[in-house]
Design a protein around this motif. Structure first.
Motif, mmCIF file in Angstrom:
data_model
loop_
_atom_site.group_PDB
_atom_site.id
_atom_site.type_symbol
_atom_site.label_atom_id
_atom_site.label_comp_id
_atom_site.label_asym_id
_atom_site.label_seq_id
_atom_site.Cartn_x
_atom_site.Cartn_y
_atom_site.Cartn_z
ATOM 1 N N LEU A 179 0.815 -1.219 0.000
ATOM 2 C CA LEU A 179 0.000 0.000 0.000
ATOM 3 C C LEU A 179 0.849 1.270 0.000
ATOM 4 O O LEU A 179 0.646 2.131 -0.871
ATOM 5 C CB LEU A 179 -0.966 -0.005 1.181
ATOM 6 N N LEU B 119 0.959 3.969 -3.116
ATOM 7 C CA LEU B 119 0.675 5.397 -2.944
ATOM 8 C C LEU B 119 1.879 6.255 -3.325
ATOM 9 O O LEU B 119 1.729 7.326 -3.920
ATOM 10 C CB LEU B 119 0.250 5.673 -1.500
ATOM 11 N N LEU C 86 2.000 6.383 -7.076
ATOM 12 C CA LEU C 86 0.979 7.272 -7.638
ATOM 13 C C LEU C 86 1.398 8.730 -7.525
ATOM 14 O O LEU C 86 1.054 9.549 -8.388
ATOM 15 C CB LEU C 86 -0.353 7.077 -6.894
ATOM 16 N N ALA C 87 2.115 9.064 -6.459
ATOM 17 C CA ALA C 87 2.533 10.451 -6.243
ATOM 18 C C ALA C 87 3.655 10.877 -7.178
ATOM 19 O O ALA C 87 3.986 12.061 -7.254
ATOM 20 C CB ALA C 87 2.972 10.630 -4.785
#
Length: 203
Positions: free
Chosen positions: A191, A195, A198-199
């Motif tokens: 996770l 994330l 994605l950033a």
């Protein structure tokens, strides 16, 4: 390449080809809900993934499984700590993706479902968690995996609600959801990795 992945690919292809030419094999393995609810043929909740509607259906599923399974099989084996980790994940994908369909149609003698698409969706969405910006080819069009995931999910929801074709879009959605949840449960570090990826978009 994982031995388990090779066995799944080979077994599915062999059984599908046999079923193409032998109606009895197809009828014995396909998901027909009344056979499960009335005859207790629970094996059909898994064996439906061994048979396919035609060569194109089989080819698409097996190519997708091959390309993404090569990366995901070692991941699940390592995360679960067993050489059968990927097998457990894949079988779970077959079962979880079809259960809602079975429960909805358990008394519908006219309903049938077949194909490994639900479990293949699980493998694909597990991969997307690990490499969301990797390029994948969709109908000869390259796009980031995360964009494909959004489009795939939206399309499957739309088509499932329309219910006007013979494709089990519900199994695709539940398989994808299972792939995400299972992957995060066996390796929670995925996770923050996802994330973080994605950033930092990169195409």
């Amino acid at each position: 390449m994982s031995l388990v992945l090779i066995l799944i690919l080979a077994g599915t292809c062999i059984v599908s080809f046999i079923a193409f030419n032998n109606r009895k094999v197809m009828d014995d393995l396909i998901l027909w809900p009344p056979a499960v609810s009335r005859k207790r043929e629970y094996y059909r909740l898994l064996t439906y993934g061994l048979v396919h509607a035609d060569g194109t259906h089989l080819l698409f599923n097996m190519l997708t499984l091959y390309f993404f399974g090569r990366d995901m099989a070692p991941f699940y084996d390592g995360s679960i700590g067993s050489m059968f980790g990927f097998a457990l994940f894949y079988l779970g994908g077959l079962l979880v993706s079809i259960l809602p369909t079975y429960l909805k149609n358990r008394n519908n003698s006219n309903y049938h479902s077949l194909g490994a698409s639900g479990a293949v969706s699980a493998v694909l969405f597990g991969y997307i968690l690990l490499a969301p910006w990797s390029q994948i080819i969709v109908l000869v069009i390259p796009m980031p995996a995360i964009i494909y995931a959004v489009l795939y999910t939206a399309y499957s929801i739309y088509m499932d609600r329309r219910g006007r074709d013979s494709i089990n879009h519900s199994a695709h959605l539940w398989g994808a959801a299972y792939g995400v949840v299972f992957t995060l449960l066996v390796n929670p570090q995925v996770l923050p990795h996802f994330l973080g990826e994605l950033a930092q978009p990169h195409f």
